[in-house]
Design a protein around this motif. Sequence first.
Motif, PDB file in Angstrom:
ATOM      1  N   GLU A  51       0.847  -1.193   0.000  1.00 11.52           N
ATOM      2  CA  GLU A  51       0.000   0.000   0.000  1.00 11.52           C
ATOM      3  C   GLU A  51       0.879   1.238   0.000  1.00 11.52           C
ATOM      4  O   GLU A  51       1.999   1.205   0.513  1.00 11.52           O
ATOM      5  N   LEU A  52       0.360   2.323  -0.556  1.00 14.09           N
ATOM      6  CA  LEU A  52       1.075   3.597  -0.482  1.00 14.09           C
ATOM      7  C   LEU A  52       1.051   4.076   0.962  1.00 14.09           C
ATOM      8  O   LEU A  52       0.013   4.050   1.624  1.00 14.09           O
ATOM      9  N   VAL A  53       2.192   4.502   1.457  1.00 13.35           N
ATOM     10  CA  VAL A  53       2.270   5.019   2.819  1.00 13.35           C
ATOM     11  C   VAL A  53       1.715   6.437   2.862  1.00 13.35           C
ATOM     12  O   VAL A  53       1.000   6.813   3.789  1.00 13.35           O
ATOM     13  N   TYR A  54       2.021   7.234   1.861  1.00 11.49           N
ATOM     14  CA  TYR A  54       1.566   8.621   1.785  1.00 11.49           C
ATOM     15  C   TYR A  54       0.666   8.746   0.557  1.00 11.49           C
ATOM     16  O   TYR A  54       1.166   8.796  -0.573  1.00 11.49           O
ATOM     17  N   PRO A  55      -0.638   8.803   0.746  1.00  6.25           N
ATOM     18  CA  PRO A  55      -1.564   8.756  -0.387  1.00  6.25           C
ATOM     19  C   PRO A  55      -1.667  10.059  -1.191  1.00  6.25           C
ATOM     20  O   PRO A  55      -2.362  10.097  -2.192  1.00  6.25           O
ATOM     21  N   GLY A  56      -0.983  11.097  -0.814  1.00  9.44           N
ATOM     22  CA  GLY A  56      -1.067  12.374  -1.525  1.00  9.44           C
ATOM     23  C   GLY A  56      -0.350  12.345  -2.861  1.00  9.44           C
ATOM     24  O   GLY A  56       0.178  11.322  -3.297  1.00  9.44           O
ATOM     25  N   PRO A  57      -0.324  13.490  -3.542  1.00  6.40           N
ATOM     26  CA  PRO A  57       0.348  13.585  -4.841  1.00  6.40           C
ATOM     27  C   PRO A  57       1.848  13.317  -4.710  1.00  6.40           C
ATOM     28  O   PRO A  57       2.449  13.606  -3.678  1.00  6.40           O
ATOM     29  N   PHE A  58       2.429  12.771  -5.763  1.00  9.06           N
ATOM     30  CA  PHE A  58       3.877  12.563  -5.804  1.00  9.06           C
ATOM     31  C   PHE A  58       4.358  12.712  -7.231  1.00  9.06           C
ATOM     32  O   PHE A  58       3.581  12.651  -8.177  1.00  9.06           O
ATOM     33  N   TYR A  59       5.641  12.909  -7.372  1.00  2.00           N
ATOM     34  CA  TYR A  59       6.251  13.111  -8.692  1.00  2.00           C
ATOM     35  C   TYR A  59       6.851  11.799  -9.186  1.00  2.00           C
ATOM     36  O   TYR A  59       6.211  11.054  -9.905  1.00  2.00           O
ATOM     37  N   GLN A  60       8.074  11.457  -8.808  1.00  2.00           N
ATOM     38  CA  GLN A  60       8.695  10.229  -9.314  1.00  2.00           C
ATOM     39  C   GLN A  60       9.124   9.287  -8.207  1.00  2.00           C
ATOM     40  O   GLN A  60       9.666   8.229  -8.479  1.00  2.00           O
ATOM     41  N   GLU A  61       8.905   9.648  -6.970  1.00  2.00           N
ATOM     42  CA  GLU A  61       9.251   8.797  -5.833  1.00  2.00           C
ATOM     43  C   GLU A  61       8.036   8.604  -4.949  1.00  2.00           C
ATOM     44  O   GLU A  61       7.233   9.523  -4.782  1.00  2.00           O
ATOM     45  N   PHE A  62       7.910   7.420  -4.376  1.00  2.00           N
ATOM     46  CA  PHE A  62       6.808   7.123  -3.472  1.00  2.00           C
ATOM     47  C   PHE A  62       7.232   6.010  -2.528  1.00  2.00           C
ATOM     48  O   PHE A  62       8.139   5.236  -2.832  1.00  2.00           O
TER      49      PHE A  62
END
Length: 155
Positions: free
Chosen positions: A89-100
């Motif tokens: 699962e995504l830890v930080y569900p907000g917008p991101f550019y090229q790293e997550f």
Amino acid sequence: MRRLPGRIVGQPVDSAGERCFVLSLQAREQHIRREKAGSNICSNEALCALTAAVYLSAMGPKGLAEAAQQSMAKAHYLAEALTAIDGIELVYPGPFYQEFVTTAPRREEILSALEAQGILGGLPVPEGILWCATEKASRQALDRAAAIVREVLSK
């Protein structure tokens, strides 16, 4: 040729307005053992700035925008492929550019399996794995990475 010290000399002006010379780029061991200096260039701010200037000149404004758009699209593609796997699962569900960052059960196994297949996985962080995708990654490589993660977690 390899035995000659490599250097680029700059010509700035000092605080009194006088012309002076500085070694902007120079062989790493230039001042230590001058007679044995090779052509290794020191990694300093000037070298980084020169590299960035060459890259930006080669890419141009349209090429740089295209690289940024591809990086973002590929990172989002990878994130979707990974989060479709149970346990990721995504830890930080907000917008991101090229790293997550994703959660990663059995993180070490995942990274080892990716490495065994010649894929640089992500960076292990306390929350899981920090992933990155750039314009250089192909869709096939991203699919392959996600398939390896799926295989590890299905065992």
